[in-house]
Design an enzyme around this catalytic site. Structure first.
Site, mmCIF file in Angstrom:
data_model
loop_
_atom_site.group_PDB
_atom_site.id
_atom_site.type_symbol
_atom_site.label_atom_id
_atom_site.label_comp_id
_atom_site.label_asym_id
_atom_site.label_seq_id
_atom_site.Cartn_x
_atom_site.Cartn_y
_atom_site.Cartn_z
ATOM 1 N N SER A 118 29.170 -4.644 59.165
ATOM 2 C CA SER A 118 29.406 -5.897 59.650
ATOM 3 C C SER A 118 30.661 -6.598 60.058
ATOM 4 O O SER A 118 31.590 -5.870 58.518
ATOM 5 C CB SER A 118 28.162 -7.203 59.896
ATOM 6 O OG SER A 118 27.013 -6.863 60.065
HETATM 7 N N1 SAH Z 1 23.968 -4.568 55.992
HETATM 8 C C1 SAH Z 1 24.413 -3.384 56.449
HETATM 9 C C2 SAH Z 1 24.926 -3.964 57.431
HETATM 10 C C3 SAH Z 1 24.056 -2.385 58.770
HETATM 11 S S1 SAH Z 1 23.820 -2.602 60.177
HETATM 12 C C4 SAH Z 1 26.070 -3.385 56.031
HETATM 13 O O1 SAH Z 1 26.459 -3.356 54.689
HETATM 14 O O2 SAH Z 1 26.504 -1.849 56.304
HETATM 15 C C5 SAH Z 1 22.138 -2.969 60.007
HETATM 16 C C6 SAH Z 1 21.103 -1.426 60.196
HETATM 17 O O3 SAH Z 1 19.585 -2.438 60.098
HETATM 18 C C7 SAH Z 1 21.108 -0.367 60.105
HETATM 19 O O4 SAH Z 1 21.364 0.185 59.164
HETATM 20 C C8 SAH Z 1 19.669 -0.265 60.870
HETATM 21 O O5 SAH Z 1 19.321 0.927 60.966
HETATM 22 C C9 SAH Z 1 19.236 -1.870 59.895
HETATM 23 N N2 SAH Z 1 17.708 -1.846 60.182
HETATM 24 C C10 SAH Z 1 16.886 -1.821 62.125
HETATM 25 N N3 SAH Z 1 15.995 -2.879 61.563
HETATM 26 C C11 SAH Z 1 15.736 -2.614 60.640
HETATM 27 C C12 SAH Z 1 13.957 -2.362 60.172
HETATM 28 N N4 SAH Z 1 13.257 -2.721 60.793
HETATM 29 N N5 SAH Z 1 14.008 -2.586 59.315
HETATM 30 C C13 SAH Z 1 15.111 -1.703 58.270
HETATM 31 N N6 SAH Z 1 15.908 -1.900 58.577
HETATM 32 C C14 SAH Z 1 16.689 -1.666 59.699
#
Ligand code: SAH
Length: 276
Positions: A118
């Site tokens: 993000s």
């Molecule tokens: N905080 C992260 C942002 C990652 S984007 C960073 O700093 O990089 C959001 C992430 O949420 C993705 O990797 C996606 O695979 C994950 N995601 C989506 N649904 C999810 C779920 N039910 N449980 C765990 N992770 C999930």
């Protein structure tokens, strides 16, 4: 019960910050001349030398991050601990080398498997909202944190500087593994990386003082509310039918029940079920 907002205190003694991390010198927090060219040059050099994350002049410099911090301040972010954490964590080490020169721009970046890291301003906003929760304001830190969506691990790294303990869940195995690699050396906040479906939360370490989701669903999973401590705060993107898009939802668990507030419109990757 609504309390007037108070500015968050600096949460942790400096010995709880990352090893070798120093408080940011005030001059580094002032806007500086763009360092983009230096950063691009450094990245090109590093790539030419076959290195991983670019080193040397530019991206490794605290000044590059200080510029990002100065921009966050200009945009109105005033939460000291969050600004300190942004000044310390090297965002370029969490993205692909080819994208490293964009790491300190206010932009989301691909991290593989159609997921994105993000934009810094949105991450900062969410962390600042967590700091305004009742327990966080009283303690001066985020306490026990649950993060849903580890992704590349950047936000988890920030959280380790702001919390007592962090449980971060990722449903995509390759990203979970990658985050583990990226987060070597970021264990200060008692970090636990879990591979699993974050919709279920993580009961073994519940309840949590702070819950933050980096992926947005149509609804809010019941497990998150069940695992939120009294005095705790949850910040998550959730689809809002009336506004026709995702909005940041803030939920406080107060002794007498849950208090909900809708905040900014946002655009996060979807919250999915199961693992892959
Ligand atoms: N905080 C992260 C942002 C990652 S984007 C960073 O700093 O990089 C959001 C992430 O949420 C993705 O990797 C996606 O695979 C994950 N995601 C989506 N649904 C999810 C779920 N039910 N449980 C765990 N992770 C999930």
């Amino acid at each position: 019960m609504n309390r007037p907002a108070r500015p968050a205190r600096f949460p942790l003694p400096l010995d709880r910050l990352a090893a070798g991390a120093k408080p940011v010198a005030p001059e580094l927090l002032r806007p500086q001349r763009p360092l983009q060219h230096a950063a691009q040059h450094a990245a090109k050099n590093a790539a030419a030398q076959g290195q991983g994350a670019p080193r040397g002049l530019g991206l490794d410099s605290a000044a590059v991050r200080a510029r990002m911090v100065a921009r966050l301040r200009t945009e109105g972010l005033s939460c000291g601990p969050v600004l300190q954490a942004f000044a310390q964590v090297e965002r370029h080490r969490f993205v692909d080398t080819a994208l490293a020169t964009q790491a300190y721009e206010d932009t989301s970046l691909p991290i593989g498997l159609s997921q994105t890291i993000s934009k810094p301003s949105v991450v900062a906003r969410m962390l600042a909202l967590l700091f305004e929760g009742e327990s966080a304001r009283a303690a001066g830190h985020l306490g026990r944190v649950l993060e849903i969506g580890t992704g590349c691990g950047y936000q988890a790294a920030l959280l380790t500087l702001l919390a007592r303990s962090v449980v971060s869940i990722e449903r995509l195995k390759p990203l979970h593994d990658k985050a583990r690699e990226n987060l070597e050396g970021h264990r200060h906040g008692g970090l636990r990386l879990v591979f699993g479906d974050g919709r279920l939360g993580h009961a073994p370490n519940a309840p949590y003082d702070s819950i933050v989701a980096a992926a947005g669903g149509e609804d809010l999973p019941a497990a998150w509310l069940d695992q939120l401590a009294v005095g705790g705060r949850l910040v998550a993107p959730v689809h809002d039918a009336t506004r026709g898009g995702q909005v940041l939802l803030v939920i406080d668990r107060q002794p007498q029940g849950l208090a909900r507030r809708w905040h900014d419109a946002v655009h996060f990757v979807p919250l999915k079920s199961g693992t892959a």
